[in-house]
Design a protein around this motif. Sequence first.
Motif, PDB file in Angstrom:
ATOM      1  N   ASP A  14       8.472  -3.005   4.510  1.00 32.36           N
ATOM      2  CA  ASP A  14       8.720  -2.001   3.479  1.00 32.36           C
ATOM      3  C   ASP A  14       9.264  -2.682   2.237  1.00 32.36           C
ATOM      4  N   VAL A  15       8.920  -2.124   1.092  1.00 23.92           N
ATOM      5  CA  VAL A  15       9.493  -2.536  -0.186  1.00 23.92           C
ATOM      6  C   VAL A  15      10.062  -1.299  -0.848  1.00 23.92           C
ATOM      7  N   TRP A  16      11.335  -1.353  -1.242  1.00 27.60           N
ATOM      8  CA  TRP A  16      11.973  -0.226  -1.925  1.00 27.60           C
ATOM      9  C   TRP A  16      12.097  -0.539  -3.414  1.00 27.60           C
ATOM     10  N   SER A  49       0.826  -1.209   0.000  1.00 25.81           N
ATOM     11  CA  SER A  49       0.000   0.000   0.000  1.00 25.81           C
ATOM     12  C   SER A  49       0.858   1.256   0.000  1.00 25.81           C
ATOM     13  N   LEU A  50       0.214   2.355  -0.434  1.00 26.72           N
ATOM     14  CA  LEU A  50       0.842   3.676  -0.442  1.00 26.72           C
ATOM     15  C   LEU A  50      -0.006   4.621   0.393  1.00 26.72           C
ATOM     16  N   ALA A  51       0.642   5.351   1.297  1.00 26.29           N
ATOM     17  CA  ALA A  51      -0.072   6.398   2.024  1.00 26.29           C
ATOM     18  C   ALA A  51      -0.247   7.626   1.148  1.00 26.29           C
ATOM     19  N   SER A  52       0.675   7.835   0.209  1.00 25.61           N
ATOM     20  CA  SER A  52       0.590   8.978  -0.705  1.00 25.61           C
ATOM     21  C   SER A  52       1.610   8.782  -1.816  1.00 25.61           C
ATOM     22  N   MET A  53       1.425   9.534  -2.890  1.00 22.01           N
ATOM     23  CA  MET A  53       2.418   9.528  -3.954  1.00 22.01           C
ATOM     24  C   MET A  53       3.724  10.177  -3.491  1.00 22.01           C
ATOM     25  N   VAL A  96       7.167   1.385  -0.502  1.00 27.60           N
ATOM     26  CA  VAL A  96       5.792   0.898  -0.391  1.00 27.60           C
ATOM     27  C   VAL A  96       5.645   0.200   0.953  1.00 27.60           C
ATOM     28  N   ASP A  97       4.522   0.440   1.648  1.00 27.43           N
ATOM     29  CA  ASP A  97       4.258  -0.208   2.931  1.00 27.43           C
ATOM     30  C   ASP A  97       3.734  -1.629   2.706  1.00 27.43           C
TER      31      ASP A  97
END
Length: 857
Positions: free
Chosen positions: A715-717, A680-684, A693-694
């Motif tokens: 986390d994913v980078w 998921s993304l909290a924001s762009m 990415v969470d």
Amino acid sequence: MREVNEDASAYAGQRATADAIERGGGGGLSVDALLAKVRTAAAPVPTGSDGGVAAVAVLDVVPDVEGPAAAVPGVEARAAAVPDVEARAPAVPDVEALAAAIAAVAGRHLPEGHLAPDVDFFDAGGTSVGAVELVAALEDELGMEIALDDVFADARPTSLAHRRLSTAGATAALSAPAASKTPTPGTTWAPDTAGTATSGGTAASVTVGSPLPPSAAGTRPAPAPGILPVPAPRTAPAVAVTPAPYATARPEDLDQILADLALADRLPWTGDPEPLPPRRILLTGATGFLGSHMLLDLLRHSDAHVYCLVRAADEEAALGRLGEALKRYELPWSSEVRRRVTVIPGDIRRPHLGLSDELWTTLTHELDSVVGVAAAVDFLRGYQSLRQSNVIGSLTLAELAATGRPKPLHHISSIAVFNEVGITAMGEDDPLAHVDRLVAGYDQTKWAAEVALRRARDHGLIVTALRPGGIGGHTRTGAYNPQDLSSGLLSAFGRFRTVPAFNHLNAAPVDWVSRVAVGVVCEPDAWGYDYNLTGVPNTLDDVVRDMALGGMHVRVQDWDEWRTHALARLEADPVPELAFLTRVLRSPTALRLCEATLKGPAATAERTAALVEALGLRPAARYDAQAQLRTFERLAQDGLARLPHKDDQPYLWFSETTEGGVGPVGAPADTPCSMALTLSLASMYQLVKERRVDVTGELTCAAVHPEPLVVERGDVWIRPEEGIPQRHGMRHRLLSYRLALRDAEGGRWWLEGHKYARARRDVWRQTRALTVEIGREGGPAALVGELVVPADTYLRDQVDGIKVDPRLTSQEKRAAKLTWLAWFGLEMGRGLLGPFARAAADLLDLRRTTTPSEHHR
């Protein structure tokens, strides 16, 4: 309140306390709460034998006043003759006595401890918190109930006394206020310089108008060199009554504006300046937000030596203030900058800028350009309180420019000259607002200054009017002005996730405004015109879309609903840094300014656009989310805004399922293992700034624990370290996973995995295969293996299965989904292209002699 050309001065004692309250916890209190706090601490008022308030208490404070207010004839006799009364109102309708009493009370809230009756409370160093305390003290000690807005409108004790007695029905016994003296037959009044303060926070000596003998012809004598006489307003402010509060300007303010406009007719006549780029420039306001950026741009883009007028006690203090201002806005303060800058201690509110006659004369002959940026920016104070800085100061600069060597004057005005509710156009050559429909003192003073300088053009003076709108933060450094209304509104939008319905926000970043303004100063062909430095206006849809793209979904409300909601939030959770916005939202006068700002049309700037193109400067662009990125980060660091957090409602999310096997290090990976994750993304903002990415979900692996392990934090980078290759450039990291896991017994584990790109044909599998290592918390890897996303689930889950915040509209959801896919696809393409490009380079490298640093593989 703070001015553009100054920071809060380093006052000791009461000023330090007031500033601490204003910027700290006290700044977050509502006005009512702060009044209650002040009244609780106030000293008891002396009472008479019958329990009533002794009338003599009204005048007991008079001997504490210094200067003209110290001795009031007949005070003791009148006080003794008045019996005790129940009401705490002044016993006698004497303007001078009441003004002296008010001045004595007000003096206790100033750094110097005293105030002359004709000096403005704020000009003498008063703060907005001090004004709240003054209102409470006047009610407790003198029985005067004065609205806080009245103090901000005109904070001279004489004017407050007139207003009080006029309200009490005693106008027949009043004389005209000191600031509007009308000469009697056969008597001429000297210019009134009251209301100025020495630099460094000390009160200046007050020169009250004194009679001068008439000339032989019975006319007004010529003014002293360098001093602009102040003609009297046509009517006395004491008897003026505003017919519709906060709908139109006060009649006494209109009279003073007309009187101030007449000052331009007394400026010297001058000729045309040489049409050459300036070499010696006087700059005011260099310690302010825009002025400091203009100083650096003048040094970068011209060969000029810049003289900076700085309010300070001496040159050393002025130099220190200038250096601190530049560093605060992340601007260089190097030896090269200091070599080309001369600091001049002075004060724009004083005659001849507070300079000696010798220095004034030297500047009139040596300067070849004057740039006026300094102004008092306060949306609560009235015209009378701001005119000395914003109007008289501008006319003093015009006098400097017209005296001696002809010089152009470049005046930083404001788009506020159009701040009339209902105005239809704000072009560079469009008519300004009707001044009687401007109710905010700041708008009135900017209007009066620009109109007065238009009159100065008739005397031959070359005047350029530069009108910024809202001045946003720097697009690269993020430096911003915490007292700018646009910054305060944007902070509230992001913090409370609500926006008021508006037509346009005419705002541009400070680096663009400064660069264009300096371009005008340095280009003789651009002198003498009006320019709107407002950039490309933002519409309501623009702001909502930008904030939604940043993961901050906002709700649109009408103006009254938004104001009520914002005030309730600010009271429930006070934000010291937004205390000024709380005061603005509580002031009926300031609300009128906000209404005009938010409901006004888009400003147009054809002349500015043509100039920018001719000079080869960066064209105006919308002050969008990308331009505001660094500023929003700074606002969040300083507590004015709140960035999206992983605990917030996700902006966008999708599922990922992996299957494979793991085994002990060095052994076959034959134990089944799988993961069911939600990314998921909290924001762009996460993508642009962190490329992260969470992750939440579960890991099922019998080799670790019989029960599934929960992802506590993950986390994913994407392309970590910009995909720097490993193993001599043959493997490039596409994605890196890092998960913190917890088993059913509370044991903690970690998992680290990578997806690699290689110069091989199985590109599709490379985007799905994850090499993993698993170990206990704090220990080395115990298990290694590979997990792969099944081919039949990839498109289903990670493309078609993308979910978006349900609060967004259908159009916004499609835009969010496409933005993510385009960004992620581009990053994956770059990552996969890297190893193939390296392999192709190796194959095509036909050099006969290798470089010494080349490694043979």
